[in-house]
Design a protein around this motif. Structure first.
Motif, PDB file in Angstrom:
ATOM      1  N   LEU A  48      40.165 -54.983 -90.115  1.00 24.90           N
ATOM      2  CA  LEU A  48      41.381 -54.991 -90.141  1.00 24.90           C
ATOM      3  C   LEU A  48      42.116 -54.129 -91.444  1.00 24.90           C
ATOM      4  N   SER A  49      41.435 -54.297 -92.698  1.00 26.94           N
ATOM      5  CA  SER A  49      41.971 -54.142 -93.775  1.00 26.94           C
ATOM      6  C   SER A  49      42.231 -52.611 -94.019  1.00 26.94           C
ATOM      7  N   SER A  50      41.222 -51.505 -93.697  1.00 27.25           N
ATOM      8  CA  SER A  50      41.592 -50.268 -93.870  1.00 27.25           C
ATOM      9  C   SER A  50      42.681 -49.872 -93.031  1.00 27.25           C
ATOM     10  N   LEU A  96      37.869 -38.609 -87.963  1.00 25.27           N
ATOM     11  CA  LEU A  96      37.810 -39.990 -88.079  1.00 25.27           C
ATOM     12  C   LEU A  96      36.573 -40.275 -87.245  1.00 25.27           C
ATOM     13  N   PRO A  97      35.873 -41.494 -87.279  1.00 25.02           N
ATOM     14  CA  PRO A  97      34.567 -41.906 -86.376  1.00 25.02           C
ATOM     15  C   PRO A  97      35.263 -41.859 -85.145  1.00 25.02           C
ATOM     16  N   THR A  98      34.236 -41.621 -84.149  1.00 27.62           N
ATOM     17  CA  THR A  98      34.504 -41.801 -82.858  1.00 27.62           C
ATOM     18  C   THR A  98      34.629 -43.175 -82.467  1.00 27.62           C
ATOM     19  N   TRP A  99      35.269 -43.603 -81.088  1.00 26.42           N
ATOM     20  CA  TRP A  99      35.306 -44.890 -80.714  1.00 26.42           C
ATOM     21  C   TRP A  99      33.793 -45.581 -80.791  1.00 26.42           C
ATOM     22  N   GLU A 100      32.640 -44.634 -80.135  1.00 26.55           N
ATOM     23  CA  GLU A 100      31.507 -45.254 -80.382  1.00 26.55           C
ATOM     24  C   GLU A 100      30.964 -45.910 -81.589  1.00 26.55           C
ATOM     25  N   GLU A 101      31.412 -45.111 -82.568  1.00 29.81           N
ATOM     26  CA  GLU A 101      31.012 -45.398 -83.897  1.00 29.81           C
ATOM     27  C   GLU A 101      31.794 -46.527 -84.862  1.00 29.81           C
ATOM     28  N   LEU A 102      32.873 -46.886 -84.247  1.00 28.33           N
ATOM     29  CA  LEU A 102      33.546 -48.023 -84.749  1.00 28.33           C
ATOM     30  C   LEU A 102      33.039 -49.318 -84.567  1.00 28.33           C
ATOM     31  N   SER A 103      32.936 -50.353 -85.356  1.00 30.03           N
ATOM     32  CA  SER A 103      32.383 -51.425 -85.304  1.00 30.03           C
ATOM     33  C   SER A 103      32.841 -52.323 -84.309  1.00 30.03           C
ATOM     34  N   ILE A 104      32.458 -53.246 -83.663  1.00 28.81           N
ATOM     35  CA  ILE A 104      33.092 -54.147 -82.588  1.00 28.81           C
ATOM     36  C   ILE A 104      34.221 -54.817 -83.009  1.00 28.81           C
ATOM     37  N   GLY A 105      34.246 -55.180 -84.190  1.00 25.46           N
ATOM     38  CA  GLY A 105      35.404 -55.898 -84.940  1.00 25.46           C
ATOM     39  C   GLY A 105      36.465 -54.727 -85.065  1.00 25.46           C
ATOM     40  N   ARG A 106      36.341 -53.461 -85.323  1.00 24.99           N
ATOM     41  CA  ARG A 106      37.342 -52.666 -85.470  1.00 24.99           C
ATOM     42  C   ARG A 106      38.093 -52.320 -84.293  1.00 24.99           C
ATOM     43  N   ARG A 107      37.132 -52.144 -83.383  1.00 27.16           N
ATOM     44  CA  ARG A 107      37.726 -51.932 -81.877  1.00 27.16           C
ATOM     45  C   ARG A 107      38.487 -53.036 -81.330  1.00 27.16           C
ATOM     46  N   GLU A 108      38.189 -54.334 -81.644  1.00 28.01           N
ATOM     47  CA  GLU A 108      39.021 -55.259 -81.434  1.00 28.01           C
ATOM     48  C   GLU A 108      40.167 -55.583 -82.005  1.00 28.01           C
ATOM     49  N   VAL A 109      40.347 -55.177 -83.235  1.00 26.81           N
ATOM     50  CA  VAL A 109      41.507 -55.039 -83.841  1.00 26.81           C
ATOM     51  C   VAL A 109      42.630 -53.892 -83.176  1.00 26.81           C
ATOM     52  N   LEU A 110      42.181 -52.724 -83.108  1.00 25.04           N
ATOM     53  CA  LEU A 110      42.872 -51.965 -82.602  1.00 25.04           C
ATOM     54  C   LEU A 110      43.300 -52.130 -81.026  1.00 25.04           C
TER      55      LEU A 110
END
Length: 271
Positions: free
Chosen positions: A194-196, A140-154
């Motif tokens: 969020l969708s994925s 999976l992508p690392t935390w740093e590779e995730l978009s800000i939006g995906r981090r916020e959802v997590l």
């Protein structure tokens, strides 16, 4: 002591609660979640149990809890509300009395008596890793590779409130003057991170209509856009816990604990 996977879903649900040190109230809804995420035929529909359904399940779950407690797996204690005073362990004849009282199983926003479950240290050492497993996240992508939006959802799914919309949500509401097409586009941009996670079965999205009850309806992946476009579902009042929220499924929690959660925790420590 049995292996974790030899436990029934009811036993696993109670022991997860004990491993986390949570209250007994709310366990019945957790049991419904576990049945649904396991794909069981006896799982509730895409919603929470009603109070009547919860009360009907209490005798079964209470019997399981008594058996587990008498085997020394969870410890039962009465905690003072609002953190005042010390906790008192429950044992002997009182144990069955406390665990078979339906009032201790039903969630209420202001409980007068808080019955909690904990796990003795040997039980934690044996079962915590199985009850709260991690998943291999190397692909999976690392935390740093995730978009800000995906981090916020997590992070939202990891938090106790987990609200996406409403007064305490992480998402802003679309402006009132948007037309239907522009409103759908606004919602689509919010849903993109969020969708994925929903499609993978890692996050479950729920509509909470009432702060005074633990009722919710699960919003399936294909219904997200319609639900989030509806102002009544999003909720624009000031009450806590009303609107659309999200939680990790057991599979999603394993992924979170497998890497992203640790990375987020390190960033908090360094900030």
């Amino acid at each position: 002591m049995h292996s974790w996977h030899a436990l029934t879903i009811a036993e696993q649900t109670l022991m997860r609660r004990a491993l986390a040190g949570h209250a007994l109230a709310g366990v019945v809804q957790d049991y419904g979640d576990a049945l649904r995420w396991a794909g069981r035929a006896d799982a509730p529909p895409l919603r929470s149990f009603t109070e009547r359904e919860q009360r009907a399940l209490v005798p079964h779950l209470a019997g399981v809890a008594v058996d587990l407690a008498e085997r020394g797996l969870p410890t039962v204690e009465v905690r003072q509300s609002h953190g005042a005073g010390a906790s008192a362990l429950v044992a002997g004849p009182e144990l069955r009395e406390v665990l078979t009282d339906p009032a201790h199983w039903l969630w209420t926003p202001r409980p007068s008596r808080n019955v909690g479950l904990t796990a003795p240290q040997p039980v934690r050492e044996r079962w915590f890793g199985a009850g709260y497993p991690t998943a291999d996240t190397s692909a999976l992508p690392t935390w740093e590779e995730l978009s800000i939006g995906r981090r916020e959802v997590l992070v939202c799914a990891a938090e106790a409130s987990g609200m996406l919309t409403g007064a305490f949500g992480i998402w802003a509401d679309p402006p009132d003057d948007l037309g239907a097409i522009a409103r759908r586009a606004w919602v689509d941009r919010q849903l993109a991170p969020l969708s994925s996670f929903v499609r993978e079965g890692w996050i479950e999205v729920r509509h909470h209509p009432d702060e005074a009850r633990d009722a919710f309806t699960v919003i399936p992946f294909e219904g997200l856009r319609a639900a989030l476009t509806d102002p009544a579902v999003r909720y624009q009042g000031e009450d806590w816990g009303v609107g659309v929220g999200c939680v990790f499924t057991h599979a999603g929690l394993a992924v979170w604990r497998g890497g992203w959660g640790d990375a987020w925790g390190r960033r908090l420590t360094l900030s």
